[in-house]
Design a protein around this motif. Sequence first.
Motif, PDB file in Angstrom:
ATOM      1  N   ILE A 111     -19.314   5.244  -0.720  1.00 17.33           N
ATOM      2  CA  ILE A 111     -19.724   3.933  -0.199  1.00 17.33           C
ATOM      3  C   ILE A 111     -20.615   3.322  -1.272  1.00 17.33           C
ATOM      4  O   ILE A 111     -21.618   3.918  -1.669  1.00 17.33           O
ATOM      5  N   LEU A 112     -20.236   2.125  -1.740  1.00 18.66           N
ATOM      6  CA  LEU A 112     -20.964   1.489  -2.833  1.00 18.66           C
ATOM      7  C   LEU A 112     -21.336   0.055  -2.470  1.00 18.66           C
ATOM      8  O   LEU A 112     -20.705  -0.553  -1.606  1.00 18.66           O
ATOM      9  N   PRO A 113     -22.354  -0.514  -3.142  1.00 19.53           N
ATOM     10  CA  PRO A 113     -22.848  -1.838  -2.768  1.00 19.53           C
ATOM     11  C   PRO A 113     -21.991  -3.017  -3.239  1.00 19.53           C
ATOM     12  O   PRO A 113     -22.124  -4.111  -2.707  1.00 19.53           O
ATOM     13  N   THR A 114     -21.126  -2.808  -4.248  1.00 19.40           N
ATOM     14  CA  THR A 114     -20.282  -3.911  -4.707  1.00 19.40           C
ATOM     15  C   THR A 114     -18.822  -3.476  -4.762  1.00 19.40           C
ATOM     16  O   THR A 114     -18.520  -2.296  -4.951  1.00 19.40           O
ATOM     17  N   GLN A 115     -17.945  -4.451  -4.637  1.00 22.56           N
ATOM     18  CA  GLN A 115     -16.520  -4.171  -4.705  1.00 22.56           C
ATOM     19  C   GLN A 115     -16.143  -3.661  -6.101  1.00 22.56           C
ATOM     20  O   GLN A 115     -15.332  -2.739  -6.240  1.00 22.56           O
ATOM     21  N   ALA A 116     -16.741  -4.216  -7.133  1.00 26.73           N
ATOM     22  CA  ALA A 116     -16.446  -3.795  -8.505  1.00 26.73           C
ATOM     23  C   ALA A 116     -16.810  -2.322  -8.722  1.00 26.73           C
ATOM     24  O   ALA A 116     -16.052  -1.575  -9.344  1.00 26.73           O
ATOM     25  N   GLU A 117     -17.959  -1.906  -8.214  1.00 31.64           N
ATOM     26  CA  GLU A 117     -18.360  -0.502  -8.341  1.00 31.64           C
ATOM     27  C   GLU A 117     -17.407   0.410  -7.568  1.00 31.64           C
ATOM     28  O   GLU A 117     -17.065   1.500  -8.037  1.00 31.64           O
ATOM     29  N   ALA A 118     -16.977  -0.045  -6.401  1.00 35.42           N
ATOM     30  CA  ALA A 118     -16.046   0.750  -5.596  1.00 35.42           C
ATOM     31  C   ALA A 118     -14.695   0.880  -6.299  1.00 35.42           C
ATOM     32  O   ALA A 118     -14.079   1.954  -6.287  1.00 35.42           O
ATOM     33  N   ILE A 119     -14.215  -0.186  -6.925  1.00 38.93           N
ATOM     34  CA  ILE A 119     -12.951  -0.133  -7.666  1.00 38.93           C
ATOM     35  C   ILE A 119     -13.080   0.854  -8.829  1.00 38.93           C
ATOM     36  O   ILE A 119     -12.195   1.675  -9.060  1.00 38.93           O
ATOM     37  N   GLU A 120     -14.178   0.799  -9.546  1.00 36.55           N
ATOM     38  CA  GLU A 120     -14.390   1.714 -10.665  1.00 36.55           C
ATOM     39  C   GLU A 120     -14.435   3.169 -10.183  1.00 36.55           C
ATOM     40  O   GLU A 120     -13.851   4.059 -10.800  1.00 36.55           O
ATOM     41  N   ARG A 121     -15.112   3.416  -9.079  1.00 40.13           N
ATOM     42  CA  ARG A 121     -15.184   4.779  -8.526  1.00 40.13           C
ATOM     43  C   ARG A 121     -13.802   5.254  -8.077  1.00 40.13           C
ATOM     44  O   ARG A 121     -13.434   6.413  -8.296  1.00 40.13           O
ATOM     45  N   ALA A 122     -13.024   4.375  -7.468  1.00 39.89           N
ATOM     46  CA  ALA A 122     -11.670   4.725  -7.041  1.00 39.89           C
ATOM     47  C   ALA A 122     -10.820   5.122  -8.242  1.00 39.89           C
ATOM     48  O   ALA A 122     -10.040   6.077  -8.180  1.00 39.89           O
ATOM     49  N   ARG A 152     -22.189  -5.949   2.266  1.00 34.41           N
ATOM     50  CA  ARG A 152     -22.534  -5.299   0.997  1.00 34.41           C
ATOM     51  C   ARG A 152     -22.271  -3.802   0.988  1.00 34.41           C
ATOM     52  O   ARG A 152     -23.027  -3.027   0.409  1.00 34.41           O
ATOM     53  N   GLN A 153     -21.198  -3.384   1.641  1.00 28.13           N
ATOM     54  CA  GLN A 153     -20.780  -1.994   1.592  1.00 28.13           C
ATOM     55  C   GLN A 153     -19.272  -1.940   1.392  1.00 28.13           C
ATOM     56  O   GLN A 153     -18.525  -2.583   2.137  1.00 28.13           O
ATOM     57  N   PHE A 154     -18.849  -1.198   0.386  1.00 30.92           N
ATOM     58  CA  PHE A 154     -17.433  -1.049   0.091  1.00 30.92           C
ATOM     59  C   PHE A 154     -17.111   0.431   0.028  1.00 30.92           C
ATOM     60  O   PHE A 154     -17.778   1.192  -0.681  1.00 30.92           O
ATOM     61  N   ALA A 155     -16.102   0.840   0.784  1.00 32.44           N
ATOM     62  CA  ALA A 155     -15.728   2.243   0.891  1.00 32.44           C
ATOM     63  C   ALA A 155     -14.515   2.543   0.029  1.00 32.44           C
ATOM     64  O   ALA A 155     -13.587   1.744  -0.060  1.00 32.44           O
ATOM     65  N   VAL A 156     -14.539   3.716  -0.593  1.00 29.53           N
ATOM     66  CA  VAL A 156     -13.390   4.248  -1.317  1.00 29.53           C
ATOM     67  C   VAL A 156     -12.782   5.304  -0.401  1.00 29.53           C
ATOM     68  O   VAL A 156     -13.458   6.267  -0.031  1.00 29.53           O
ATOM     69  N   VAL A 157     -11.523   5.100  -0.003  1.00 30.52           N
ATOM     70  CA  VAL A 157     -10.902   5.950   1.016  1.00 30.52           C
ATOM     71  C   VAL A 157      -9.543   6.443   0.539  1.00 30.52           C
ATOM     72  O   VAL A 157      -8.722   5.652   0.064  1.00 30.52           O
ATOM     73  N   MET A 208       0.840  -1.176   0.000  1.00 29.14           N
ATOM     74  CA  MET A 208       0.000   0.000   0.000  1.00 29.14           C
ATOM     75  C   MET A 208       0.884   1.237   0.000  1.00 29.14           C
ATOM     76  O   MET A 208       1.794   1.357   0.802  1.00 29.14           O
ATOM     77  N   SER A 209       0.605   2.127  -0.882  1.00 31.40           N
ATOM     78  CA  SER A 209       1.406   3.330  -0.970  1.00 31.40           C
ATOM     79  C   SER A 209       0.669   4.525  -0.387  1.00 31.40           C
ATOM     80  O   SER A 209      -0.552   4.578  -0.399  1.00 31.40           O
ATOM     81  N   LYS A 210       1.434   5.482   0.099  1.00 28.91           N
ATOM     82  CA  LYS A 210       0.859   6.637   0.783  1.00 28.91           C
ATOM     83  C   LYS A 210      -0.046   7.468  -0.114  1.00 28.91           C
ATOM     84  O   LYS A 210      -1.070   7.960   0.314  1.00 28.91           O
ATOM     85  N   GLY A 211       0.319   7.653  -1.387  1.00 26.65           N
ATOM     86  CA  GLY A 211      -0.447   8.498  -2.279  1.00 26.65           C
ATOM     87  C   GLY A 211      -1.567   7.786  -3.004  1.00 26.65           C
ATOM     88  O   GLY A 211      -2.176   8.343  -3.891  1.00 26.65           O
ATOM     89  N   ASN A 212      -1.845   6.568  -2.639  1.00 29.15           N
ATOM     90  CA  ASN A 212      -2.830   5.774  -3.351  1.00 29.15           C
ATOM     91  C   ASN A 212      -4.216   5.953  -2.764  1.00 29.15           C
ATOM     92  O   ASN A 212      -4.428   6.723  -1.840  1.00 29.15           O
ATOM     93  N   ILE A 213      -5.155   5.199  -3.285  1.00 29.12           N
ATOM     94  CA  ILE A 213      -6.534   5.197  -2.814  1.00 29.12           C
ATOM     95  C   ILE A 213      -6.904   3.750  -2.505  1.00 29.12           C
ATOM     96  O   ILE A 213      -6.383   2.829  -3.134  1.00 29.12           O
ATOM     97  N   PHE A 214      -7.766   3.551  -1.530  1.00 36.00           N
ATOM     98  CA  PHE A 214      -8.067   2.215  -1.038  1.00 36.00           C
ATOM     99  C   PHE A 214      -9.539   1.878  -1.206  1.00 36.00           C
ATOM    100  O   PHE A 214     -10.404   2.744  -1.092  1.00 36.00           O
ATOM    101  N   VAL A 215      -9.815   0.594  -1.445  1.00 39.24           N
ATOM    102  CA  VAL A 215     -11.178   0.065  -1.455  1.00 39.24           C
ATOM    103  C   VAL A 215     -11.220  -0.972  -0.340  1.00 39.24           C
ATOM    104  O   VAL A 215     -10.470  -1.941  -0.348  1.00 39.24           O
TER     105      VAL A 215
END
Length: 68
Positions: free
Chosen positions: A29-40, A14-19, A1-8
């Motif tokens: 906060i999205l209902p699927t991991q795939a949607e959260a990855i796309e948003r990230a 059924r809740q995945f956060a983009v942080v 994990m890198s400091k300047g990155n973004i995390f899912v």
Amino acid sequence: MSKGNIFVEQRGVRQFAVVKPGAQRASAILPTQAEAIERAKQISPNTRPDVERVRHTSVGKPDQWRRG
């Protein structure tokens, strides 16, 4: 994990956060991991998100990270 990155990461059932690193709250906060990855990828287009593994596989277990 890198400091300047973004995390899912998984948050409950059924809740995945983009942080973003160091953020007080999730960017999305999205209902699927795939949607959260796309948003990230939309939020931080020049980096690949670090994604929390949420299930057991032949190559890993939960609570590990992988590149999205």
